[in-house]
Design a protein around this motif. Structure first.
Motif, PDB file in Angstrom:
ATOM      1  N   ASP A  54       0.924  -1.175   0.083  1.00  0.00           N
ATOM      2  CA  ASP A  54      -0.069   0.068   0.091  1.00  0.00           C
ATOM      3  C   ASP A  54       0.927   1.184  -0.065  1.00  0.00           C
ATOM      4  N   ILE A  55       2.049   1.245   0.744  1.00  0.00           N
ATOM      5  CA  ILE A  55       2.981   2.290   0.492  1.00  0.00           C
ATOM      6  C   ILE A  55       4.208   1.580   0.368  1.00  0.00           C
ATOM      7  N   SER A  56       4.545   1.943  -0.848  1.00  0.00           N
ATOM      8  CA  SER A  56       5.765   1.306  -1.442  1.00  0.00           C
ATOM      9  C   SER A  56       7.015   2.335  -1.474  1.00  0.00           C
ATOM     10  N   LEU A  57       8.042   2.039  -0.824  1.00  0.00           N
ATOM     11  CA  LEU A  57       9.295   2.992  -0.692  1.00  0.00           C
ATOM     12  C   LEU A  57      10.564   2.191  -1.420  1.00  0.00           C
ATOM     13  N   PRO A  58      11.120   3.073  -2.137  1.00  0.00           N
ATOM     14  CA  PRO A  58      12.357   2.658  -2.822  1.00  0.00           C
ATOM     15  C   PRO A  58      13.518   2.504  -1.777  1.00  0.00           C
ATOM     16  N   GLY A  59      14.558   1.768  -2.290  1.00  0.00           N
ATOM     17  CA  GLY A  59      15.730   1.376  -1.163  1.00  0.00           C
ATOM     18  C   GLY A  59      15.960   0.210  -0.710  1.00  0.00           C
ATOM     19  N   ASP A  60      17.302  -0.141  -0.989  1.00  0.00           N
ATOM     20  CA  ASP A  60      17.646  -1.714  -0.603  1.00  0.00           C
ATOM     21  C   ASP A  60      17.408  -2.005   0.871  1.00  0.00           C
ATOM     22  N   GLU A  61      17.608  -0.821   1.701  1.00  0.00           N
ATOM     23  CA  GLU A  61      17.353  -1.039   3.157  1.00  0.00           C
ATOM     24  C   GLU A  61      16.088  -1.323   3.633  1.00  0.00           C
ATOM     25  N   ILE A  62      15.049  -1.310   2.656  1.00  0.00           N
ATOM     26  CA  ILE A  62      13.558  -1.505   3.266  1.00  0.00           C
ATOM     27  C   ILE A  62      13.302  -3.053   2.669  1.00  0.00           C
ATOM     28  N   SER A  63      12.706  -3.816   3.233  1.00  0.00           N
ATOM     29  CA  SER A  63      12.716  -5.203   3.179  1.00  0.00           C
ATOM     30  C   SER A  63      11.187  -5.078   1.906  1.00  0.00           C
ATOM     31  N   ARG A  64      11.217  -6.353   1.142  1.00  0.00           N
ATOM     32  CA  ARG A  64      10.050  -6.280   0.117  1.00  0.00           C
ATOM     33  C   ARG A  64       8.657  -6.001   0.983  1.00  0.00           C
ATOM     34  N   HIS A  65       8.409  -6.517   2.142  1.00  0.00           N
ATOM     35  CA  HIS A  65       7.185  -6.494   3.006  1.00  0.00           C
ATOM     36  C   HIS A  65       7.712  -6.004   4.211  1.00  0.00           C
ATOM     37  N   GLY A  84      14.830  -4.192  10.482  1.00  0.00           N
ATOM     38  CA  GLY A  84      14.042  -3.791  11.781  1.00  0.00           C
ATOM     39  C   GLY A  84      12.963  -2.424  11.762  1.00  0.00           C
ATOM     40  N   THR A  85      12.243  -2.522  12.565  1.00  0.00           N
ATOM     41  CA  THR A  85      11.273  -1.407  12.545  1.00  0.00           C
ATOM     42  C   THR A  85      11.453  -0.889  14.033  1.00  0.00           C
ATOM     43  N   PHE A  86      11.260   0.447  14.123  1.00  0.00           N
ATOM     44  CA  PHE A  86      11.609   1.193  15.352  1.00  0.00           C
ATOM     45  C   PHE A  86      10.328   2.287  15.665  1.00  0.00           C
ATOM     46  N   ILE A  87      10.155   2.417  16.958  1.00  0.00           N
ATOM     47  CA  ILE A  87       9.452   3.383  17.434  1.00  0.00           C
ATOM     48  C   ILE A  87      10.162   4.355  18.332  1.00  0.00           C
ATOM     49  N   ASN A  88      10.502   5.642  18.020  1.00  0.00           N
ATOM     50  CA  ASN A  88      11.249   6.653  18.984  1.00  0.00           C
ATOM     51  C   ASN A  88      12.749   5.802  19.253  1.00  0.00           C
ATOM     52  N   ASP A  89      13.355   5.094  18.125  1.00  0.00           N
ATOM     53  CA  ASP A  89      14.712   4.536  18.114  1.00  0.00           C
ATOM     54  C   ASP A  89      14.575   3.344  18.900  1.00  0.00           C
ATOM     55  N   LYS A  90      13.416   2.944  19.107  1.00  0.00           N
ATOM     56  CA  LYS A  90      13.373   1.610  20.078  1.00  0.00           C
ATOM     57  C   LYS A  90      12.856   0.412  19.152  1.00  0.00           C
ATOM     58  N   ARG A  91      13.547  -0.500  18.939  1.00  0.00           N
ATOM     59  CA  ARG A  91      13.175  -1.829  18.029  1.00  0.00           C
ATOM     60  C   ARG A  91      11.909  -2.396  18.643  1.00  0.00           C
ATOM     61  N   VAL A  92      11.020  -2.665  17.753  1.00  0.00           N
ATOM     62  CA  VAL A  92       9.723  -3.272  18.174  1.00  0.00           C
ATOM     63  C   VAL A  92       9.493  -4.279  17.025  1.00  0.00           C
ATOM     64  N   HIS A  93       8.691  -5.285  17.640  1.00  0.00           N
ATOM     65  CA  HIS A  93       8.114  -6.289  16.602  1.00  0.00           C
ATOM     66  C   HIS A  93       6.409  -5.965  16.606  1.00  0.00           C
ATOM     67  N   SER A  94       5.931  -5.529  17.669  1.00  0.00           N
ATOM     68  CA  SER A  94       4.588  -5.052  17.489  1.00  0.00           C
ATOM     69  C   SER A  94       4.326  -3.862  18.463  1.00  0.00           C
ATOM     70  N   ALA A  95       3.890  -2.810  18.091  1.00  0.00           N
ATOM     71  CA  ALA A  95       3.750  -1.720  19.211  1.00  0.00           C
ATOM     72  C   ALA A  95       2.656  -0.675  18.607  1.00  0.00           C
ATOM     73  N   ARG A 146      10.534   4.637  12.465  1.00  0.00           N
ATOM     74  CA  ARG A 146      11.705   4.239  11.437  1.00  0.00           C
ATOM     75  C   ARG A 146      11.671   2.808  10.976  1.00  0.00           C
ATOM     76  N   LEU A 147      11.905   2.886   9.539  1.00  0.00           N
ATOM     77  CA  LEU A 147      12.300   1.562   8.883  1.00  0.00           C
ATOM     78  C   LEU A 147      13.670   1.732   8.669  1.00  0.00           C
ATOM     79  N   ASP A 148      14.533   1.043   9.151  1.00  0.00           N
ATOM     80  CA  ASP A 148      15.984   1.103   9.107  1.00  0.00           C
ATOM     81  C   ASP A 148      16.453   2.515   9.142  1.00  0.00           C
ATOM     82  N   THR A 149      16.776   3.291   8.259  1.00  0.00           N
ATOM     83  CA  THR A 149      17.311   4.605   8.313  1.00  0.00           C
ATOM     84  C   THR A 149      15.999   5.615   7.693  1.00  0.00           C
ATOM     85  N   VAL A 150      14.937   5.016   7.173  1.00  0.00           N
ATOM     86  CA  VAL A 150      13.985   5.949   6.654  1.00  0.00           C
ATOM     87  C   VAL A 150      12.884   6.240   7.809  1.00  0.00           C
ATOM     88  N   ARG A 151      12.801   7.520   8.230  1.00  0.00           N
ATOM     89  CA  ARG A 151      12.131   7.963   9.253  1.00  0.00           C
ATOM     90  C   ARG A 151      10.711   8.707   8.876  1.00  0.00           C
TER      91      ARG A 151
END
Length: 263
Positions: free
Chosen positions: A152-163, A184-195, A204-209
């Protein structure tokens, strides 16, 4: 084709060949005086009966049938459009819908208004880094974010996973779920699985904020200053008071010495 505004923000507009500009500027054919509407928010191009919507500035939020418009997109009768929070419906030309107009349409009109309101974006992601800087992405229902075009939101960049991640709009925020991304996926620089991501917080998705925005928020507004610290009534005199007292003592001492010297 016609644009119908069920909530009365503008009278119905019959599209003519050429460009129909929509925004707050006086030269726009459709002037919408509403929060979040840019000077030239969107354009509807009509050529040989074929219509498409174009967004001149990627910071302007335009949503078509629940998905944000990021490039020229074709329009058809029955589509639902959102310009920021202003909803409208695309109808066929009057001569084509004349037989339908003769039927009782109260329920149809009510259904149309309900669909528009349900599609209103409650939250938006605003890019604050890299290729997404300054861009906004409306969040509606459940959406996936990733490198693949089917996201639904497609972002270019190798640091972003396919999904990379999935987001789900909640009443008071957005549920963020990592989809097994490599970086990884981060909220306020804290890595999360679900939050839960709250308005004003950073995703933040790797370096994309991104910054999560809600209607009425101003991303450029500085944080409010902390309230002044109250001074207790039982505290001692301030530094200024002590200085005044010291000056008075010195003056009195000098005067007393001079007076003693006269005798």
């Amino acid at each position: 084709m016609k644009l119908i505004f069920p909530n009365g923000e503008h009278e119905p507009v019959t599209l003519s060949e050429g460009i129909t500009a929509i925004g707050t500027a006086a030269e726009c054919l459709v002037v919408l005086a509403a929060p979040g509407i840019a000077l030239r928010h969107a354009e509807v191009h009509l050529r040989n009966g074929q219509a498409l919507v174009r967004v001149p500035d990627p910071r302007s939020v335009v949503v078509l049938n629940g998905r944000q418009v990021t490039s020229d997109t074709a329009l058809k009768a029955g589509d639902l459009l959102l310009f920021a929070k202003v909803g409208c419906q695309v109808l066929a030309s009057p001569e084509k819908v004349a037989p339908v107009a003769a039927k009782p349409a109260a329920n149809e009109e009510n259904d149309g208004r309900t669909r528009v309101r349900q599609a209103l974006p409650k939250f938006m992601l605003r890019g604050v880094s890299g290729s997404t800087f300054g861009k906004t992405y409306a969040l509606v229902g459940s959406m996936t974010i990733g490198r693949q075009q089917d996201c639904d939101i497609s972002l270019p960049g190798d640091e972003i996973s396919r999904h990379h991640a999935r987001v789900q709009v909640l009443p008071d925020g957005v549920m963020v779920e990592d989809m097994g991304s490599a970086n990884g996926t981060f909220i306020n620089d804290k890595r999360v699985h679900s939050a839960v991501l709250k308005p004003g917080e950073e995703l933040r998705l790797d370096t994309v904020r991104f910054l999560l925005m809600s209607p009425g928020m101003d991303a450029t507004k500085p944080a409010a200053a902390p309230p002044p610290v109250a001074v207790s009534e039982k505290s001692g005199p301030s530094a200024a008071v002590w200085i005044v007292i010291a000056v008075v003592v010195v003056v009195l001492a000098a005067g007393a010495a001079k007076f003693a010297g006269l005798f």
